[in-house]
Design a protein around this motif. Structure first.
Motif, PDB file in Angstrom:
ATOM      1  N   LEU A  34      -4.468 -41.462  -9.645  1.00 13.33           N
ATOM      2  CA  LEU A  34      -3.737 -41.745  -8.291  1.00 13.33           C
ATOM      3  C   LEU A  34      -2.702 -40.429  -8.750  1.00 13.33           C
ATOM      4  O   LEU A  34      -2.073 -40.586  -7.542  1.00 13.33           O
ATOM      5  N   THR A  35      -2.460 -40.740  -9.220  1.00 14.10           N
ATOM      6  CA  THR A  35      -0.807 -39.805 -10.641  1.00 14.10           C
ATOM      7  C   THR A  35      -1.515 -38.437 -11.244  1.00 14.10           C
ATOM      8  O   THR A  35      -1.023 -39.368 -12.691  1.00 14.10           O
ATOM      9  N   PRO A  36      -1.728 -37.639 -10.819  1.00 11.89           N
ATOM     10  CA  PRO A  36      -2.473 -36.715 -11.820  1.00 11.89           C
ATOM     11  C   PRO A  36      -1.254 -36.295 -12.867  1.00 11.89           C
ATOM     12  O   PRO A  36      -0.323 -35.699 -13.055  1.00 11.89           O
ATOM     13  N   GLY A  37      -2.467 -36.710 -14.291  1.00  9.88           N
ATOM     14  CA  GLY A  37      -1.039 -36.255 -15.952  1.00  9.88           C
ATOM     15  C   GLY A  37      -0.174 -37.113 -16.009  1.00  9.88           C
ATOM     16  O   GLY A  37       0.784 -36.992 -16.745  1.00  9.88           O
ATOM     17  N   SER A  38      -0.127 -37.939 -15.021  1.00 10.12           N
ATOM     18  CA  SER A  38       0.660 -39.165 -15.849  1.00 10.12           C
ATOM     19  C   SER A  38       0.273 -39.728 -17.063  1.00 10.12           C
ATOM     20  O   SER A  38       1.199 -40.845 -17.305  1.00 10.12           O
ATOM     21  N   VAL A  39      -1.183 -40.240 -17.715  1.00  7.14           N
ATOM     22  CA  VAL A  39      -1.852 -40.629 -18.707  1.00  7.14           C
ATOM     23  C   VAL A  39      -1.598 -39.356 -19.398  1.00  7.14           C
ATOM     24  O   VAL A  39      -3.116 -38.499 -18.617  1.00  7.14           O
ATOM     25  N   LYS A  40      -0.946 -38.855 -20.617  1.00  6.95           N
ATOM     26  CA  LYS A  40      -1.612 -37.801 -21.050  1.00  6.95           C
ATOM     27  C   LYS A  40      -2.740 -37.633 -22.139  1.00  6.95           C
ATOM     28  O   LYS A  40      -3.253 -36.674 -21.593  1.00  6.95           O
ATOM     29  N   LYS A  41      -2.856 -38.872 -23.132  1.00  5.87           N
ATOM     30  CA  LYS A  41      -3.862 -38.972 -24.101  1.00  5.87           C
ATOM     31  C   LYS A  41      -4.410 -40.308 -23.719  1.00  5.87           C
ATOM     32  O   LYS A  41      -3.627 -41.367 -23.543  1.00  5.87           O
ATOM     33  N   ILE A  42      -6.041 -39.716 -23.536  1.00  5.42           N
ATOM     34  CA  ILE A  42      -7.184 -40.784 -23.235  1.00  5.42           C
ATOM     35  C   ILE A  42      -7.909 -40.895 -25.079  1.00  5.42           C
ATOM     36  O   ILE A  42      -8.232 -40.481 -25.100  1.00  5.42           O
ATOM     37  N   GLN A  43      -7.527 -42.416 -25.100  1.00  2.00           N
ATOM     38  CA  GLN A  43      -8.460 -42.583 -26.787  1.00  2.00           C
ATOM     39  C   GLN A  43      -9.494 -43.394 -26.395  1.00  2.00           C
ATOM     40  O   GLN A  43     -10.092 -44.038 -25.649  1.00  2.00           O
ATOM     41  N   ALA A  44     -10.907 -42.150 -26.026  1.00  2.00           N
ATOM     42  CA  ALA A  44     -12.394 -42.930 -26.075  1.00  2.00           C
ATOM     43  C   ALA A  44     -12.847 -44.107 -26.800  1.00  2.00           C
ATOM     44  O   ALA A  44     -12.795 -44.398 -26.489  1.00  2.00           O
ATOM     45  N   LYS A  45     -12.229 -43.232 -28.183  1.00  7.62           N
ATOM     46  CA  LYS A  45     -13.227 -44.100 -29.167  1.00  7.62           C
ATOM     47  C   LYS A  45     -12.027 -44.321 -30.276  1.00  7.62           C
ATOM     48  O   LYS A  45     -11.012 -43.784 -30.449  1.00  7.62           O
ATOM     49  N   GLY A  46     -12.218 -45.602 -31.224  1.00  3.95           N
ATOM     50  CA  GLY A  46     -11.321 -45.271 -31.761  1.00  3.95           C
ATOM     51  C   GLY A  46     -11.549 -47.137 -32.557  1.00  3.95           C
ATOM     52  O   GLY A  46     -12.191 -47.929 -31.451  1.00  3.95           O
ATOM     53  N   THR A  47     -10.411 -47.464 -33.013  1.00  2.95           N
ATOM     54  CA  THR A  47     -10.047 -49.319 -33.080  1.00  2.95           C
ATOM     55  C   THR A  47      -9.619 -49.592 -32.283  1.00  2.95           C
ATOM     56  O   THR A  47      -9.237 -49.666 -31.366  1.00  2.95           O
ATOM     57  N   ASN A  48      -9.398 -50.101 -32.619  1.00  6.77           N
ATOM     58  CA  ASN A  48      -9.083 -51.896 -31.610  1.00  6.77           C
ATOM     59  C   ASN A  48      -8.092 -51.778 -31.137  1.00  6.77           C
ATOM     60  O   ASN A  48      -7.428 -51.207 -29.892  1.00  6.77           O
ATOM     61  N   PHE A  49      -6.696 -51.463 -32.406  1.00  5.41           N
ATOM     62  CA  PHE A  49      -5.435 -50.637 -31.812  1.00  5.41           C
ATOM     63  C   PHE A  49      -5.108 -49.862 -31.549  1.00  5.41           C
ATOM     64  O   PHE A  49      -4.477 -49.569 -30.661  1.00  5.41           O
ATOM     65  N   GLN A  50      -5.853 -48.725 -31.480  1.00 10.95           N
ATOM     66  CA  GLN A  50      -6.869 -47.543 -30.717  1.00 10.95           C
ATOM     67  C   GLN A  50      -6.642 -47.538 -29.738  1.00 10.95           C
ATOM     68  O   GLN A  50      -5.680 -47.033 -28.168  1.00 10.95           O
ATOM     69  N   LEU A  51      -7.819 -48.652 -28.864  1.00 10.61           N
ATOM     70  CA  LEU A  51      -7.926 -48.603 -27.576  1.00 10.61           C
ATOM     71  C   LEU A  51      -7.062 -49.073 -27.462  1.00 10.61           C
ATOM     72  O   LEU A  51      -6.937 -48.641 -25.431  1.00 10.61           O
ATOM     73  N   MET A  52      -6.499 -50.810 -27.627  1.00 11.22           N
ATOM     74  CA  MET A  52      -4.847 -51.509 -26.973  1.00 11.22           C
ATOM     75  C   MET A  52      -4.081 -50.014 -26.623  1.00 11.22           C
ATOM     76  O   MET A  52      -2.760 -50.156 -25.718  1.00 11.22           O
ATOM     77  N   GLU A  53      -3.541 -49.326 -27.136  1.00 15.06           N
ATOM     78  CA  GLU A  53      -2.462 -47.938 -27.431  1.00 15.06           C
ATOM     79  C   GLU A  53      -3.435 -47.664 -25.274  1.00 15.06           C
ATOM     80  O   GLU A  53      -2.507 -46.789 -24.567  1.00 15.06           O
ATOM     81  N   ASN A  54      -4.716 -47.792 -24.768  1.00 15.94           N
ATOM     82  CA  ASN A  54      -4.763 -46.911 -23.680  1.00 15.94           C
ATOM     83  C   ASN A  54      -4.338 -47.798 -22.669  1.00 15.94           C
ATOM     84  O   ASN A  54      -3.733 -47.143 -21.853  1.00 15.94           O
ATOM     85  N   ILE A  55      -3.995 -48.858 -22.797  1.00 17.96           N
ATOM     86  CA  ILE A  55      -3.820 -49.465 -22.470  1.00 17.96           C
ATOM     87  C   ILE A  55      -2.107 -49.837 -21.929  1.00 17.96           C
ATOM     88  O   ILE A  55      -1.911 -49.904 -20.465  1.00 17.96           O
ATOM     89  N   GLN A  56      -1.811 -49.550 -22.638  1.00 21.86           N
ATOM     90  CA  GLN A  56       0.239 -49.628 -22.286  1.00 21.86           C
ATOM     91  C   GLN A  56      -0.261 -47.569 -21.545  1.00 21.86           C
ATOM     92  O   GLN A  56       0.951 -48.017 -21.121  1.00 21.86           O
ATOM     93  N   ARG A  57      -0.714 -47.284 -21.510  1.00 22.03           N
ATOM     94  CA  ARG A  57      -0.760 -45.733 -21.716  1.00 22.03           C
ATOM     95  C   ARG A  57      -0.550 -45.966 -20.083  1.00 22.03           C
ATOM     96  O   ARG A  57      -0.142 -44.929 -19.054  1.00 22.03           O
ATOM     97  N   SER A  58      -1.943 -46.371 -19.509  1.00 23.19           N
ATOM     98  CA  SER A  58      -2.512 -47.031 -17.986  1.00 23.19           C
ATOM     99  C   SER A  58      -0.874 -47.776 -17.468  1.00 23.19           C
ATOM    100  O   SER A  58      -0.625 -47.282 -16.347  1.00 23.19           O
ATOM    101  N   ASP A  59      -0.191 -48.539 -18.405  1.00 20.99           N
ATOM    102  CA  ASP A  59       0.737 -49.469 -17.596  1.00 20.99           C
ATOM    103  C   ASP A  59       1.807 -48.764 -17.568  1.00 20.99           C
ATOM    104  O   ASP A  59       2.660 -48.868 -16.407  1.00 20.99           O
ATOM    105  N   GLN A  60       2.203 -47.150 -18.534  1.00 21.12           N
ATOM    106  CA  GLN A  60       2.959 -46.670 -18.737  1.00 21.12           C
ATOM    107  C   GLN A  60       2.612 -45.810 -17.178  1.00 21.12           C
ATOM    108  O   GLN A  60       3.620 -44.866 -16.269  1.00 21.12           O
TER     109      GLN A  60
END
Length: 71
Positions: A34-60
């Motif tokens: 929807l907005t290219p470049g709005s989420v700079k880093k996407i964590q595809a694998k990792g701990t639950n905490f690391q993956l939760m950061e994706n939710i924060q990034r998508s919210d940002q």
């Protein structure tokens, strides 16, 4: 889910919506579509905490989209 799939141009995995979206990867990809470049880093694998950061990034990314729409 159909709308997200159509916007991304790819078929989403089968399953309950909360299971499909819980790691935030699809939400980050959607924000970037929807907005290219709005989420700079996407964590595809990792701990639950690391993956939760994706939710924060998508919210940002959504916040960025909201601000851009106003301007």
């Amino acid at each position: 889910m159909n709308w997200i799939s159509a916007v991304l141009g790819e078929k989403l995995p089968a399953g309950a919506i909360e299971d499909v979206l819980k790691d935030g990867v699809i939400l980050c990809n959607l924000a970037n579509k929807l907005t290219p470049g709005s989420v700079k880093k996407i964590q595809a694998k990792g701990t639950n905490f690391q993956l939760m950061e994706n939710i924060q990034r998508s919210d940002q990314g959504q916040t960025y989209l909201d601000r851009k729409s106003v301007v």
